[in-house]
Design a protein around this motif. Structure first.
Motif, mmCIF file in Angstrom:
data_model
loop_
_atom_site.group_PDB
_atom_site.id
_atom_site.type_symbol
_atom_site.label_atom_id
_atom_site.label_comp_id
_atom_site.label_asym_id
_atom_site.label_seq_id
_atom_site.Cartn_x
_atom_site.Cartn_y
_atom_site.Cartn_z
ATOM 1 N N ALA A 185 0.824 -1.212 0.000
ATOM 2 C CA ALA A 185 0.000 0.000 0.000
ATOM 3 C C ALA A 185 0.857 1.260 0.000
ATOM 4 O O ALA A 185 0.443 2.309 -0.490
ATOM 5 C CB ALA A 185 -0.924 -0.003 1.216
ATOM 6 N N MET A 186 2.062 1.177 0.564
ATOM 7 C CA MET A 186 2.938 2.350 0.678
ATOM 8 C C MET A 186 3.688 2.661 -0.612
ATOM 9 O O MET A 186 4.107 3.801 -0.836
ATOM 10 C CB MET A 186 3.962 2.126 1.804
ATOM 11 C CG MET A 186 3.359 2.135 3.201
ATOM 12 S SD MET A 186 4.471 1.421 4.438
ATOM 13 C CE MET A 186 5.924 2.463 4.278
ATOM 14 N N VAL A 187 3.862 1.649 -1.466
ATOM 15 C CA VAL A 187 4.756 1.794 -2.624
ATOM 16 C C VAL A 187 4.383 2.989 -3.490
ATOM 17 O O VAL A 187 5.240 3.754 -3.933
ATOM 18 C CB VAL A 187 4.762 0.497 -3.466
ATOM 19 C CG1 VAL A 187 5.457 0.731 -4.806
ATOM 20 C CG2 VAL A 187 5.462 -0.617 -2.715
ATOM 21 N N ILE A 188 3.064 3.171 -3.720
ATOM 22 C CA ILE A 188 2.633 4.220 -4.653
ATOM 23 C C ILE A 188 3.030 5.617 -4.169
ATOM 24 O O ILE A 188 3.187 6.542 -4.960
ATOM 25 C CB ILE A 188 1.114 4.127 -4.903
ATOM 26 C CG1 ILE A 188 0.727 4.981 -6.117
ATOM 27 C CG2 ILE A 188 0.317 4.523 -3.665
ATOM 28 C CD1 ILE A 188 -0.670 4.707 -6.620
ATOM 29 N N TYR A 189 3.227 5.777 -2.845
ATOM 30 C CA TYR A 189 3.601 7.091 -2.312
ATOM 31 C C TYR A 189 5.097 7.191 -1.989
ATOM 32 O O TYR A 189 5.534 8.130 -1.352
ATOM 33 C CB TYR A 189 2.777 7.403 -1.054
ATOM 34 C CG TYR A 189 1.332 7.691 -1.375
ATOM 35 C CD1 TYR A 189 0.943 8.934 -1.876
ATOM 36 C CD2 TYR A 189 0.361 6.712 -1.210
ATOM 37 C CE1 TYR A 189 -0.378 9.187 -2.189
ATOM 38 C CE2 TYR A 189 -0.961 6.961 -1.523
ATOM 39 C CZ TYR A 189 -1.331 8.202 -2.011
ATOM 40 O OH TYR A 189 -2.636 8.463 -2.333
ATOM 41 N N THR A 190 5.847 6.192 -2.419
ATOM 42 C CA THR A 190 7.281 6.204 -2.152
ATOM 43 C C THR A 190 7.956 7.307 -2.964
ATOM 44 O O THR A 190 7.775 7.394 -4.176
ATOM 45 C CB THR A 190 7.911 4.847 -2.519
ATOM 46 O OG1 THR A 190 7.313 3.845 -1.695
ATOM 47 C CG2 THR A 190 9.408 4.859 -2.279
ATOM 48 N N GLY A 191 8.735 8.122 -2.274
ATOM 49 C CA GLY A 191 9.479 9.185 -2.945
ATOM 50 C C GLY A 191 10.975 8.932 -2.830
ATOM 51 O O GLY A 191 11.419 7.891 -2.332
#
Length: 1096
Positions: A185-191
């Motif tokens: 779930a976190m991957v898409i917001y990884t910067g």
């Protein structure tokens, strides 16, 4: 109230509808009591029944989800406290799950910074030394982050460090599962701040997945989605770990003790990786190991007592596309073919494939044939140029194998070859057609054994026949007798459906040759189309598709009388039957009829466009996957009564418009999917609207704006086929508006065109740059080319469009778009690339001559100077034949375009020094097509630059003279004649006509490139006007050549008129010589010539 509430919730679990309905009605009343929230909290925390505690949590979540703003601030704070207390003391997993979902619903409104107790609980539980506490803590963390990932972003680095430790908790597989889902779930917001931590976690992630597989294969299958998510969202994270990921996935995919879903997921991870990072896979030398592991999967015999996946369909079912490891293995090879240089792929693949094909094991043979089949699309040029005869021979021999599985695979391979290896494979018509006709002769017998096998036989037949053109004529009586017999006598409806489809394929090739068979075909189609039983629907749909093909191919005179009836038939069917497949088939019919009889659509355009626009707007077929059953669906409308009462009493403040059911319902949804039928309907609606707008012109104007807006919205649709169709339709709308303006010139129509171009072109350019799917980008480049070709200088009234399109072409040629891997770290081998990557660049390159012909040369010159070197790098001998042919052919088309534009001659002259050496080198190429394009380019350079390159004429004439002496390819010889004619027309004084003209004339008539008759006879006409004696002296061969051109179906009307005009002049001015020349012709040629001259 608490006891009453608990009793009502208990009644909801009873197996009695009357009790449930009564309890539901009472609950609706209870929800109007402002103390309902504290009461539910008390039940959720204090009830002795796990089912009732869970029910209270679910009801609270529904309330929070839809009416957070109606809950008082005190109740909100109380709820925040109680839910966490309940969570920490709860021992039942299903209740914990519902409590975590309640927290997730609340996090949508109360972000973590406003709910510190939640963060504190998450921190304590996930770091607890108690394995159970860690597990439930990760469950809660997973649900709240999945619900609203972005507010947790400040904590990502800390969480990733925690996960690196938790992923080593191998004795707690459920904790591993929730940890991985949270990571996903976190991957898409990884910067960029998290990339380093995320990259470091991958080895632990792989090890965790290995342990999860041992514990729970279903959870492991879901958890492995994180690998695909990482590749898709932030591929640089996995780059250092590609080798480990591939070896892990190969081990899982090859393990026959694991379930199919898990094996398929592992193989699909590698397939996705190949699509994104094929060069890395090659550089790391992983192709060999992948294929070594893949072939045992592809060729595996089924377990005892089981059937092969391709041989277990029931008689009334299409060949299965269900997920199984064999299909996944074939799909991976297909992806390799589409994304890897064929030279490198075949180096590893051929030995494995040959071993399969020479084996006596039917599963090995089948695997080898399937491998050949899936290579056809991505490696078409390589197969055609290197091994077509040998692989086709292998496939044809396999058609007579004793094992039906092998024969089925051979039919599939032949169908794939026929679909993708055109036109080369059609040259083997004499070998292939008898085999297919023999197959069809045993239709009913085969259908009793396996309808799947017969379906593949028809697929092979259709794919092969529809590209034969007039070569189908000798086989037409047998084919049509077989098909009409099947329509009338086949026992199985599926056979009738296949026969109807085959007639469409035959019509594509035969065109007017099918006219004698048209009445019985139409009679059968009408019979099928008026049937009303459900089992006839697939046959009805196919009948509509074939009717559409007939409309386009049989000839306007034959089909036009039927056009109004066809339109009415389509409208009647869609009125009577609500089915997306049926509707899309009618769209295709309307579209086809519009191309031959547009006036028949005009009375019905309101009805037709309305149903298509509704299809584009419709959300029908979109299915939400709920995380849990909605036990309380009856309570879902309680808010309506509540709202009514609230408005009557004036107690409620106006709600936030975003607090809408349609949006908040999504909170329960784990994902969406759209049924294929509805996707196909949207795609076909876009295609049809575009073509109908173009065909009907002015009549479509009242519907253009509304259609345009609906299609415009589809350009962002998730499915690539819909995006491609929508973007293509936008281009057709521009062409339609241009047609309206040219036929009805007015300022309003002109401004409408310019406004539309200003909206559409930036959208098309953006799609090429940003869309991830190559097929979409190729379609959009084709659309841009069509718009430029049709609208020409109007496209460039806005000066920014010339820059945007030119830079776009440059960037595609430089591989700088997203779908070409722009921004990744892969090194590129310019001389070797996948054929589809080269094809994408070809679509872009085709735009250069179109732009050249649409603007003054001086405006385009700065961009052309940037583009030409990119083309010239592809002319090197180390490049593929396809690249050399494309680049030199494009240079030739650019030079041809400069002939007719302002300033073109000067620019052609300035370019000559750089282009001449490239073109002269090309005429010596080993490949005939490259030589042909080089000759064409030299001719166009002479035509474009004329006297400016007079000093180069002797060298060019010498090159052409030597070629004529030894060239054997008929198309190249045709183009040599045309090139010499271009030199003459451009600068006749620099050409020794007494030597060159006989060399041209004695090579007439043209054998293959009939388009160049216009060039040759325009040149002869010019010479006759200036130096008639040269033509008169060659009267006999010129008249003989002319007799071959007149009436030739491949020669256009303009060229025919040019020939006839010259013959008439010769007959008038030099009657005796002309009559003598004509008299020496065979009687049939004499007659054709006489008719042409007398009727003009």
């Amino acid at each position: 109230m608490i006891e009453e509430l608990e009793q009502l919730l208990l009644q909801l679990t009873q197996p009695d509808n009357a009790v449930i309905q009564q309890a539901t009605a009472q609950l609706k009343q209870a929800f109007k009591d402002p103390t309902i929230i504290p009461a539910l909290c008390a039940v959720m925390r204090g009830s002795q029944s796990p089912e009732i505690r869970q029910s209270a949590a679910v009801l609270l979540r529904l309330r929070v989800k839809k009416h957070w703003n109606k809950i008082s601030p005190d109740d909100r704070e109380s709820l925040k406290s109680v839910v966490l207390q309940a969570f920490t003391t709860e021992t039942e997993h299903k209740v914990q799950h519902s409590l975590s979902q309640l927290c997730a619903a609340m996090v949508k409104h109360e972000t973590p910074d406003r709910w510190p107790a939640l963060l504190q609980l998450l921190n304590q539980s996930t770091k607890s030394t108690n394995p159970h506490d860690r597990q439930v803590g990760l469950l809660l963390l997973n649900k709240v982050i999945e619900s609203n990932p972005e507010p947790f972003k400040p904590h990502y680095c800390q969480l990733l460090q925690l996960f690196n430790t938790l992923l080593q908790d191998y004795n707690n597989p459920t904790a591993l599962y929730y940890c991985i889902l949270t990571l996903n779930a976190m991957v898409i917001y990884t910067g960029t701040a998290e990339v380093k931590e995320m990259r470091a976690i991958v080895p632990s992630l792989i090890d965790a997945l290995k342990h999860l597989i041992k514990a729970n294969q279903e959870q492991a299958t879901e958890a492995m989605e994180v690998l695909i998510e990482l590749m898709e969202i932030e591929v640089t994270i996995i780059v250092p770990h590609i080798t480990d990921i591939v070896h892990f996935c190969l081990a899982v995919g090859s393990d026959t003790t694991l379930n199919d879903a898990l094996r398929v997921k592992a193989l699909s991870c590698i397939t996705f990786l190949i699509k994104l990072k094929s060069k890395s896979v090659l550089r790391l030398k992983l192709l060999g190991p992948i294929l070594q592991n893949l072939f045992p999967i592809l060729t595996a015999a089924p377990s005892p007592g089981q059937h092969d996946p391709d041989d277990e369909e029931e008689d009334d079912v299409e060949p299965s596309e269900s997920d199984n490891p064999k299909h996944s293995a074939a799909q991976m090879i297909d992806t390799m073919a589409l994304h890897m240089p064929p030279e490198k792929l075949f180096h590893h693949l051929l030995p494995l494939t040959k071993a399969c094909l020479t084996s006596q094991d039917p599963y090995q043979k089948k695997g080898g044939l399937v491998c050949l089949a899936v290579l056809a699309e991505g490696c078409a040029d390589y197969l055609c140029s290197k091994m077509l005869q040998s692989v086709l021979q292998t496939v044809c021999q396999s058609l007579s194998d004793s094992n039906r599985l092998v024969r089925s695979a051979a039919l599939f391979a032949l169908g794939q070859f026929s679909e993708h290896l055109q036109p080369e494979i059609s040259k083997y018509c004499a070998e292939v057609m008898p085999l297919l006709l023999e197959y069809l002769s045993s239709l009913n017998e085969e259908s009793r054994n396996s309808i799947c096998h017969v379906t593949k036989a028809f697929y092979a037949l259709e794919s092969f026949t529809e590209n034969l053109g007039s070569d189908i004529e000798p086989y037409l009586p047998t084919l049509m007798h077989t098909m009409l017999s099947a329509l009338n006598n086949a026992e199985h409806l599926k056979i009738k459906e296949l026969a109807v489809s085959a007639i469409g394929a035959i019509a594509n090739a035969a065109k007017e040759l099918l006219v004698p068979y048209f009445p019985p075909v139409i009679e059968s189609l009408k019979r099928f189309l008026v049937a009303t039983t459900d089992d006839m629907m697939p046959l009805q749909n196919q009948s509509l598709v074939t009717l559409s093909v007939l409309a386009r191919t049989i000839g306007k005179d034959v089909f036009s009388p039927l056009a109004p009836e066809c339109i009415q038939l389509g409208l009647n069917l869609t009125d009577a039957i609500d089915d997306p497949d049926l509707r899309r088939c009618t769209y295709g019919l309307y579209s086809a009829v519009s191309t031959v009889c547009p006036e028949s659509l005009t009375p019905h355009l309101t009805a037709i466009t309305t149903v298509m626009q509704l299809a584009l707007k419709s959300k029908e077929g979109i299915m939400a996957h709920l995380e849990e059953d909605k036990t309380f669906v009856l309570l879902d409308d309680e808010d309506e009564d509540d709202d009514d009462d609230a408005s009557k009493e004036g107690k409620e403040a106006e709600e936030d418009p975003l607090e809408d059911e349609s949006e908040t319902d999504v909170h329960d949804v784990a994902g969406f999917s759209v049924e294929n039928a509805y996707i196909n309907e949207k795609e076909d609606a876009c295609d049809a609207l575009g073509e109908i707008a173009l065909s009907t012109g002015v009549a479509f104007q009242p519907f253009l704006e509304s259609s345009f807006q609906q299609v415009l919205e589809m350009t962002e649709f998730p499915h690539e086929d819909v995006r491609r169709a929508a973007l293509g339709a936008l281009g057709q709308f521009c062409q339609a508006q241009h047609k309206v303006w040219t036929e009805n010139p007015s300022e309003i129509n002109h401004q409408a065109l310019l406004n539309m171009l200003n909206v559409v072109l930036p959208r098309l350019v953006s799609a090429v740059r940003t869309d991830r799917e190559r097929q979409v980008v190729m379609g959009v480049l084709e659309t841009i080319n069509s718009v430029v070709k049709s609208c020409k200088e109007e496209v460039f009234r806005n000066p920014s469009h010339l820059k945007e399109i030119s830079l776009l072409i440059r960037d595609v040629l430089r591989k700088k778009t997203i779908c070409q891997g722009s921004g990744n770290d892969e090194t590129d081998d310019e001389d070797q690339q996948a054929e589809y990557d080269a094809m994408l660049q070809e679509y872009a390159g085709e735009g250069i001559p179109l732009v050249t012909s649409s603007v003054p040369a001086d405006q385009f010159a700065p961009y052309l100077h940037d583009l030409l070197p990119l083309l010239m790098t592809k002319t090197k001998s180390t490049c593929t034949v396809a690249d050399r042919s494309f680049s030199i052919g494009t240079i030739g088309e650019i030079l041809h375009a400069l002939v007719n534009v302002s300033g073109g001659r000067g620019l052609a002259g300035r370019l000559s020094n750089g282009l001449l050496p490239v073109l002269v080198a090309g005429v010596k190429d080993q490949d005939a097509e490259v030589r042909n394009n080089s000759v064409y380019g030299l001719g166009c350079l002479a035509q474009g630059a004329g006297p400016l390159i007079a000093s180069d004429y002797p060298m060019m004439l010498s090159v052409f003279s030597k070629m004529l002496a030894k060239e054997s390819d008929p198309r190249v010889r045709d183009n040599l004649c045309a090139a010499l004619c271009r030199m003459i027309m451009s600068n006749k004084d620099a050409v020794p006509l007494d030597q060159v003209l006989p060399a041209v004339v004695f090579n007439l008539p043209l054998k293959e490139d009939q388009e160049e008759n216009q060039t040759v006879f325009t040149c002869l006409t010019m010479i006759y006007k200036h130096t008639p004696v040269l033509v008169v002296n060659l009267m006999k061969p010129i008249v003989a050549a002319s007799s071959h051109v007149v009436g030739h179906k491949e020669v256009n009307k303009e060229a025919q008129s040019t020939v006839v005009a010259l013959m008439k002049e010769l007959a008038q001015d030099h009657g005796a010589e002309f009559q003598a020349a004509a008299a020496s012709l065979p009687a049939e040629q004499q007659a054709k010539l006489a008719v042409a001259i007398s009727s003009s």
